[in-house]
Write a protein that holds these residues in place. Structure first.
Motif, short mmCIF file in Angstrom:
data_model
loop_
_atom_site.label_atom_id
_atom_site.label_comp_id
_atom_site.label_asym_id
_atom_site.label_seq_id
_atom_site.Cartn_x
_atom_site.Cartn_y
_atom_site.Cartn_z
N ALA A 214 0.83 -1.21 0.00
CA ALA A 214 0.00 0.00 0.00
C ALA A 214 0.87 1.26 0.00
O ALA A 214 0.58 2.23 -0.70
CB ALA A 214 -0.94 0.00 1.20
N GLU A 215 1.93 1.24 0.79
CA GLU A 215 2.81 2.39 0.89
C GLU A 215 4.04 2.28 -0.02
O GLU A 215 4.82 3.22 -0.11
CB GLU A 215 3.25 2.56 2.35
N ARG A 216 4.22 1.10 -0.62
CA ARG A 216 5.38 0.83 -1.46
C ARG A 216 6.69 1.08 -0.71
O ARG A 216 7.60 1.75 -1.21
CB ARG A 216 5.33 1.61 -2.76
N THR A 217 6.73 0.52 0.51
CA THR A 217 7.92 0.69 1.35
C THR A 217 8.46 -0.66 1.77
O THR A 217 7.74 -1.66 1.82
CB THR A 217 7.60 1.51 2.62
N VAL A 218 9.74 -0.65 2.10
CA VAL A 218 10.42 -1.83 2.60
C VAL A 218 11.01 -1.47 3.95
O VAL A 218 11.64 -0.42 4.11
CB VAL A 218 11.55 -2.27 1.65
N THR A 219 10.78 -2.35 4.93
CA THR A 219 11.38 -2.19 6.26
C THR A 219 12.26 -3.38 6.52
O THR A 219 11.79 -4.53 6.44
CB THR A 219 10.29 -2.11 7.35
N LEU A 220 13.53 -3.15 6.80
CA LEU A 220 14.46 -4.23 7.10
C LEU A 220 14.15 -4.79 8.49
O LEU A 220 14.08 -4.02 9.45
CB LEU A 220 15.89 -3.73 7.01
#
Length: 167
Positions: free
Chosen positions: A159-165
């Motif tokens: 939805a946010e087009r984000t990646v969290t390590l």
């Protein structure tokens, strides 16, 4: 429909380059390769769980990285006259244990049925919507098994087009 999220493993640089090479070969041949997606968050990966919504109820404890993997035989998913082309990842006890740990770290409602331990099939997607008549040509563009290492665990929020390590 809510956007999917996933928790994925990503690979060492050499394995990623090999997989990107296959994406590129498929794209040059006119297939709907994942290489066509130029977003910086798009990279070869092994999805461990997927859902909508996908909420962490605890940060997964990951001691297994880097994790040796074999990215092997091609596989087709889907039905009808078009399929998803992927490579199977050879299941090992360490990989299955890690998938179970990650599965236990997310809220279960909204989790895709194929994300549950015992139903999960480890794979790396190469292309989508390949016509059955074109499968032989697509398979001819793939190389041998890839001896890889999973080096990181990430949360992909579509939805946010984000990646969290995560690890």
């Amino acid at each position: 429909m809510a956007a999917l999220s996933s928790i994925d493993l990503t690979f060492d640089a050499a394995s990623e380059a090999t997989l990107r090479g296959e994406w590129d070969a498929l794209e040059r041949a006119g297939f709907s390769s994942l290489g066509a997606h130029r977003a910086t968050t798009n990279r070869p990966h092994l999805t461990l769980v997927v859902g909508t919504p996908l909420d962490l109820v605890g940060r997964p404890t990951v001691d297994a990285l880097p994790l040796p993997l074999t990215i092997g035989a091609p596989v087709l998913f889907g039905s009808g006259d078009r399929r998803v082309l992927a490579r199977l990842v050879t299941p090992t006890s360490a990989l299955l244990d890690l998938q179970a740990v990650v599965h236990a770290s997310v809220r279960q409602d909204g989790l895709a049925a194929h994300s549950h331990p015992g139903a999960w099939i480890g794979h790396v997607t190469l292309a989508r919507r390949i016509r059955l008549d074109d499968v032989a040509q697509a398979l001819g563009l793939l190389g041998n098994d890839i001896i890889a290492e999973a080096t990181a665990l990430r949360l992909w929020n579509a939805a946010e087009r984000t990646v969290t390590l995560l690890a």
